[in-house]
Design an enzyme around this catalytic site. Structure first.
Site, short mmCIF file in Angstrom:
data_model
loop_
_atom_site.label_atom_id
_atom_site.label_comp_id
_atom_site.label_asym_id
_atom_site.label_seq_id
_atom_site.Cartn_x
_atom_site.Cartn_y
_atom_site.Cartn_z
N ASN A 54 0.84 -1.20 0.00
CA ASN A 54 0.00 0.00 0.00
C ASN A 54 0.87 1.25 0.00
O ASN A 54 1.96 1.27 0.57
CB ASN A 54 -1.03 0.01 1.14
CG ASN A 54 -0.43 -0.11 2.53
OD1 ASN A 54 0.62 -0.73 2.72
ND2 ASN A 54 -1.09 0.49 3.51
N GLU A 56 0.50 5.33 0.60
CA GLU A 56 -0.40 6.40 1.07
C GLU A 56 0.06 7.76 0.59
O GLU A 56 1.12 7.90 -0.05
CB GLU A 56 -0.49 6.34 2.60
CG GLU A 56 -1.10 5.03 3.05
CD GLU A 56 -1.37 4.95 4.54
OE1 GLU A 56 -0.84 5.78 5.31
OE2 GLU A 56 -2.12 4.04 4.93
N CYS A 65 -4.21 0.67 -2.42
CA CYS A 65 -4.15 -0.60 -1.69
C CYS A 65 -3.10 -1.54 -2.29
O CYS A 65 -2.85 -1.53 -3.50
CB CYS A 65 -5.49 -1.31 -1.74
SG CYS A 65 -6.76 -0.53 -0.75
N GLU A 67 -3.23 -4.82 -2.70
CA GLU A 67 -3.76 -5.82 -3.63
C GLU A 67 -3.92 -5.23 -5.03
O GLU A 67 -3.56 -5.85 -6.03
CB GLU A 67 -5.14 -6.33 -3.18
CG GLU A 67 -5.17 -6.96 -1.81
CD GLU A 67 -5.47 -5.95 -0.71
OE1 GLU A 67 -4.87 -4.86 -0.70
OE2 GLU A 67 -6.31 -6.27 0.15
N CYS A 98 -10.40 -4.92 1.04
CA CYS A 98 -11.52 -3.97 1.02
C CYS A 98 -12.41 -4.25 -0.20
O CYS A 98 -12.04 -5.01 -1.10
CB CYS A 98 -11.01 -2.53 1.01
SG CYS A 98 -10.37 -2.00 -0.59
N CYS A 101 -10.89 -3.68 -3.67
CA CYS A 101 -9.95 -4.73 -4.07
C CYS A 101 -10.70 -6.00 -4.47
O CYS A 101 -10.34 -6.66 -5.44
CB CYS A 101 -8.95 -5.00 -2.95
SG CYS A 101 -7.79 -3.63 -2.75
N1 THU Z 1 -5.41 -1.14 2.53
C1 THU Z 1 -4.89 -2.05 1.67
O1 THU Z 1 -3.72 -1.94 1.24
N2 THU Z 1 -5.68 -3.08 1.27
C2 THU Z 1 -6.97 -3.27 1.68
O2 THU Z 1 -7.63 -4.18 1.19
C3 THU Z 1 -7.54 -2.39 2.69
C4 THU Z 1 -6.75 -1.21 3.06
C5 THU Z 1 -4.56 -0.02 2.95
C6 THU Z 1 -5.00 1.33 2.46
C7 THU Z 1 -4.42 2.24 3.49
O3 THU Z 1 -3.08 2.56 3.13
C8 THU Z 1 -4.40 1.42 4.77
O4 THU Z 1 -4.54 0.07 4.35
C9 THU Z 1 -5.48 1.77 5.77
O5 THU Z 1 -6.72 1.77 5.18
#
Ligand code: THU
Length: 148
Positions: A54, A56, A65, A67, A98, A101
């Site tokens: 991930n 940010e 994300c 995935e 999420c 994804c």
């Molecule tokens: N995140 C993911 O990388 N994958 C997911 O399926 C859910 C959330 C990340 C996004 C963000 O950087 C952090 O987790 C918190 O939401």
């Protein structure tokens, strides 16, 4: 690359997801995620692993994300059929993907093997169909437009 046995593949994806997690850029949420997907190029018959973490941004809503980063890498190189995916988080129990994804996985897989894992050694094997029961599909959406 030749597809390893199912057990070896799961091991390989697990290791790659944990490795990718180390590269996560998550200074805002501090929730680090790593993912590794095994994908097939249906034209060449080649199969390969792609990883993602991930990423940010100070504008929180722009977080990418892990995935979808892994899947985007596979698609960008012509590997459009996803076979298995591993997702590594630090949470207990291991975090689930999420909705965005899951919907992205549905686009490129029939019934994907999903491995949810964490840094505490927990491993949970499941299927995409267990995580998203009735996904949105373009054909199922019908072709009628809103009458105005
Ligand atoms: N995140 C993911 O990388 N994958 C997911 O399926 C859910 C959330 C990340 C996004 C963000 O950087 C952090 O987790 C918190 O939401």
């Amino acid at each position: 690359m030749k597809r390893p046995s199912r057990a070896a593949l799961f091991e390989e994806l697990t290791a790659a997801a944990l490795c990718a997690q180390k590269h996560a850029y998550a200074p805002y949420s501090r929730f680090r995620v790593g993912s590794a997907v095994w994908a097939l190029n249906t034209k060449s018959g080649e199969e390969r692993l792609f990883a993602g973490a991930n990423v940010e941004n100070a504008s929180f809503g722009l977080a990418l994300c892990a995935e979808r980063n892994a899947i985007a890498s596979a698609i960008s190189e012509g590997f459009r059929e996803l076979k298995a995916i591993a997702i590594a988080t630090g949470s207990q129990p291991p975090g689930s993907p999420c909705g965005l994804c899951l919907q992205t996985m549905v686009e490129f897989a029939v019934d994907l093997d999903v491995i949810l894992l964490n840094t505490h050694g927990d491993r949970h094997k499941t299927k995409l169909s267990q995580l998203i029961k009735r996904p949105f599909r373009w054909k199922g959406a019908g072709t009628e437009r809103d009458a105005r």
